[in-house]
Design a protein around this motif. Structure first.
Motif, PDB file in Angstrom:
ATOM      1  N   ARG A 282     -52.542  21.481  11.972  1.00  0.00           N
ATOM      2  CA  ARG A 282     -51.465  22.466  11.856  1.00  0.00           C
ATOM      3  C   ARG A 282     -50.190  21.830  11.323  1.00  0.00           C
ATOM      4  O   ARG A 282     -49.498  22.407  10.474  1.00  0.00           O
ATOM      5  N   ARG A 283     -49.884  20.646  11.822  1.00  0.00           N
ATOM      6  CA  ARG A 283     -48.652  19.971  11.396  1.00  0.00           C
ATOM      7  C   ARG A 283     -48.699  19.622   9.909  1.00  0.00           C
ATOM      8  O   ARG A 283     -47.722  19.849   9.172  1.00  0.00           O
ATOM      9  N   LEU A 284     -49.828  19.093   9.458  1.00  0.00           N
ATOM     10  CA  LEU A 284     -49.941  18.697   8.053  1.00  0.00           C
ATOM     11  C   LEU A 284     -49.952  19.902   7.126  1.00  0.00           C
ATOM     12  O   LEU A 284     -49.369  19.867   6.038  1.00  0.00           O
ATOM     13  N   ALA A 285     -50.620  20.980   7.532  1.00  0.00           N
ATOM     14  CA  ALA A 285     -50.651  22.185   6.693  1.00  0.00           C
ATOM     15  C   ALA A 285     -49.255  22.782   6.570  1.00  0.00           C
ATOM     16  O   ALA A 285     -48.844  23.206   5.482  1.00  0.00           O
ATOM     17  N   CYS A 286     -48.515  22.808   7.681  1.00  0.00           N
ATOM     18  CA  CYS A 286     -47.162  23.375   7.657  1.00  0.00           C
ATOM     19  C   CYS A 286     -46.180  22.470   6.910  1.00  0.00           C
ATOM     20  O   CYS A 286     -45.302  22.953   6.203  1.00  0.00           O
ATOM     21  N   ALA A 287     -46.348  21.160   7.065  1.00  0.00           N
ATOM     22  CA  ALA A 287     -45.402  20.220   6.470  1.00  0.00           C
ATOM     23  C   ALA A 287     -45.365  20.324   4.953  1.00  0.00           C
ATOM     24  O   ALA A 287     -44.311  20.127   4.332  1.00  0.00           O
ATOM     25  N   GLN A 288     -46.501  20.625   4.338  1.00  0.00           N
ATOM     26  CA  GLN A 288     -46.569  20.708   2.881  1.00  0.00           C
ATOM     27  C   GLN A 288     -46.819  22.142   2.411  1.00  0.00           C
ATOM     28  O   GLN A 288     -47.314  22.354   1.316  1.00  0.00           O
ATOM     29  N   ALA A 289     -46.463  23.119   3.241  1.00  0.00           N
ATOM     30  CA  ALA A 289     -46.757  24.512   2.891  1.00  0.00           C
ATOM     31  C   ALA A 289     -46.040  24.958   1.627  1.00  0.00           C
ATOM     32  O   ALA A 289     -46.571  25.769   0.858  1.00  0.00           O
ATOM     33  N   VAL A 290     -44.843  24.454   1.381  1.00  0.00           N
ATOM     34  CA  VAL A 290     -44.115  24.824   0.164  1.00  0.00           C
ATOM     35  C   VAL A 290     -44.782  24.214  -1.059  1.00  0.00           C
ATOM     36  O   VAL A 290     -44.954  24.866  -2.088  1.00  0.00           O
TER      37      VAL A 290
END
Length: 204
Positions: A121-129
């Motif tokens: 979840r953290r990695l997906a959100c961190a690079q979501a942009v």
């Protein structure tokens, strides 16, 4: 080279698959530890125990490594969660659904609060942009697949008279929200309390 892959043992093909998996596993560990910007392909190669050119022979660049490593980890988290939901298949034949639903809630909470699930979840959100399609893919591989499977199980419980008639997709969303809503803020979230609330709304 082609003749090696085509042998009956398939050892060369398996060896290549094993190296790719080792690279993806190593990449996930390093990305989870350092983040995308602070990770280099050299770091990943060292973690995976392979030479840097070997990494490039399997995946073209750091972006590909990030995408594939996060998706592979999301698949593992999703598979673990789906295995928990699958245990509800027998619950429709039982009298009181509280025990199997609480066991499922406990198993899902364990799967979704694992270090790997949190890192996904953290990695997906961190690079979501930068990688919005990756965030969507992670959501599909985890939350949406689990919700769909859970909705199927809840629909069967309702048809068997173990739950009130309901929209199973909405019920599944409520079930999961009671577990995952406080997940990031309360690591000690109580599945028994969550099921008390759920069954007040959906129990017979």
């Amino acid at each position: 080279m082609g003749s090696e892959v085509s042998t009956g043992t398939g050892r060369t093909a398996r060896g290549r698959n094993d190296r790719r998996q080792a690279i993806l596993d190593g990449a996930f560990v390093v990305f989870a530890r350092n983040g995308y910007a602070q990770t280099s392909v050299k770091d990943i190669a060292q973690e995976a125990g392979v030479a840097k050119p070997t990494v490039y022979s399997h995946l073209n660049d750091k972006e590909s490594l990030y995408r594939e490593a996060v998706k592979a980890a999301a698949d593992r988290v999703g598979a673990q969660s789906l295995a928990v939901v699958e245990r509800l298949r027998k619950a429709a034949a039982d009298g009181d659904p509280r025990a199997p639903l609480t066991a499922a809630a406990r198993g899902l909470l364990e799967a979704l609060s694992s270090d790997e699930a949190r890192a996904v979840r953290r990695l997906a959100c961190a690079q979501a942009v930068q990688f919005p399609d990756l965030a969507a893919s992670v959501r599909e591989r985890t939350a949406l697949r689990v919700r769909s499977a859970l909705a199927d199980r809840l629909a069967r419980l309702a048809l068997a008279g173990r739950l009130r008639p309901c929209d199973p997709e909405v019920a599944a969303e409520h079930f999961l929200s009671l577990l995952t809503g406080p997940l990031e803020y309360r690591p000690d979230a109580d599945p028994d309390t969550a099921m008390d609330v759920f069954l007040r709304a959906y129990g017979r």
